[in-house]
Design an enzyme around this catalytic site. Sequence first.
Site, PDB file in Angstrom:
ATOM      1  N   GLU A   8      32.291  24.308  40.725  1.00 13.35           N
ATOM      2  CA  GLU A   8      32.944  24.736  39.707  1.00 13.35           C
ATOM      3  C   GLU A   8      33.223  26.035  39.444  1.00 13.35           C
ATOM      4  O   GLU A   8      32.551  27.035  40.123  1.00 13.35           O
ATOM      5  CB  GLU A   8      31.900  24.066  38.602  1.00 13.35           C
TER       6      GLU A   8
ATOM      7  N   ASP B 159       6.427  17.720  36.351  1.00 17.50           N
ATOM      8  CA  ASP B 159       7.588  17.220  37.190  1.00 17.50           C
ATOM      9  C   ASP B 159       7.683  16.169  37.887  1.00 17.50           C
ATOM     10  O   ASP B 159       6.364  15.798  38.062  1.00 17.50           O
ATOM     11  CB  ASP B 159       7.842  18.456  38.200  1.00 17.50           C
TER      12      ASP B 159
ATOM     13  N   VAL C  18      18.468  22.041  28.762  1.00 15.64           N
ATOM     14  CA  VAL C  18      19.208  22.749  29.932  1.00 15.64           C
ATOM     15  C   VAL C  18      19.924  21.956  31.051  1.00 15.64           C
ATOM     16  O   VAL C  18      20.997  22.479  31.675  1.00 15.64           O
ATOM     17  CB  VAL C  18      18.192  23.745  30.531  1.00 15.64           C
TER      18      VAL C  18
ATOM     19  N   ASP D 198      24.598  18.506  33.073  1.00 13.69           N
ATOM     20  CA  ASP D 198      25.693  19.435  33.215  1.00 13.69           C
ATOM     21  C   ASP D 198      26.800  18.499  33.921  1.00 13.69           C
ATOM     22  O   ASP D 198      27.665  19.008  34.562  1.00 13.69           O
ATOM     23  CB  ASP D 198      25.189  20.545  34.068  1.00 13.69           C
TER      24      ASP D 198
ATOM     25  N   LYS E 154      25.355  12.548  32.384  1.00 11.34           N
ATOM     26  CA  LYS E 154      23.929  13.064  32.705  1.00 11.34           C
ATOM     27  C   LYS E 154      23.276  13.736  31.527  1.00 11.34           C
ATOM     28  O   LYS E 154      23.972  14.532  30.761  1.00 11.34           O
ATOM     29  CB  LYS E 154      23.907  14.016  33.691  1.00 11.34           C
TER      30      LYS E 154
END
Length: 354
Positions: free
Chosen positions: A64, A171, A234, A237, A241
């Site tokens: 990007e 995680d 956060v 993107d 998603k």
Amino acid sequence: MTQKTLVIRQADMAALIDAHGRDALMDRMIERLAEALREAVLSNGHTPAREGFRRCQGSSGVLEWMPHHEPGRSVTIKTVAYTPSNPGSLGLPTILGTVARFDDITGHLVAIADGVLLTAVRTGAASAVASRLLATPESRVIGLVGAGAQAVTQLHALSRVFAFDRVLVHDTEPQHAASFADRVAFIGLPVEVAGVPEIEAESDIICTATTVPVGAGPVLPSRHLRPHVHVNAVGADLPGKVELPVHLLRTALVCPDHLGQARREGECQQLADHEIGPELTILSADPELARPHQRRTTVFDSTGFALEDHVALDVVLELAVEAGLGHHVELESISGDALDPYPLPRHVTAPVTA
């Protein structure tokens, strides 16, 4: 006329941190970003949504470009590659990139810098700015869902503006969660590996920074959240998603960093226009708009936009100059004749003919 480009290399970034310290870098990033966000409403700067294309590995990778334009002064462009398989297969960061600064009048490449550290630090700083506006000031417990590189700077930035006494981390890769305490030891906070239900039930602030695939979210079920929780989302993107469930978003005040990006690839892609709150720039310019919401559920939809990269490069260049770091190179081919694209190299003497 000689035009040189300042190159900030990996070694320069490491030396910059040695010279100034991680806390000084983060503190300056937070305050400069807060200032830029406050002023963005009245400035003539232009930050379009990022563009790019999918690449490699069944289209799981992305390349990007993210531009910010300050008319009459400069253009900043970050090129960033997102490759979620990098850490596991190659030992490389998920996010790789560079940030370039151009003179707006001449188009000259003024500087180019590593974008890996810069991206992580400015993303953490953005969450700190948003949380300072939206979270309960007395927040003491932070939960992190996702323990990768972004989680390190999320915790670092937020620890600079809140007095945390507990850090909970989760995680899906147990080794990432297990190693997190060592990676953030410099912050000086106790870290506990926890399940998502515990993070939901006990955290005042939650940061989600995951590489969840398109269509595989949410990562935060939102069954046991505290009524005043603030979430920094956060990881979303890409179109499709998401990290948060839509029922959470519809009961919260949701504030995007960049509405155009968030509607396309952030948490806001799940919402209708009337369900989305003010952008972070609006809240930054008028903090009183946020204050009544600090005791309810709030969400910062952080897609990361180029104004943040522009500010981050400003900070890095300032600190590099202060520490005497970086290398000036003659990168662009500029000769004494602007109309001649084939100038002789300066160290070569033209052959003498009889």
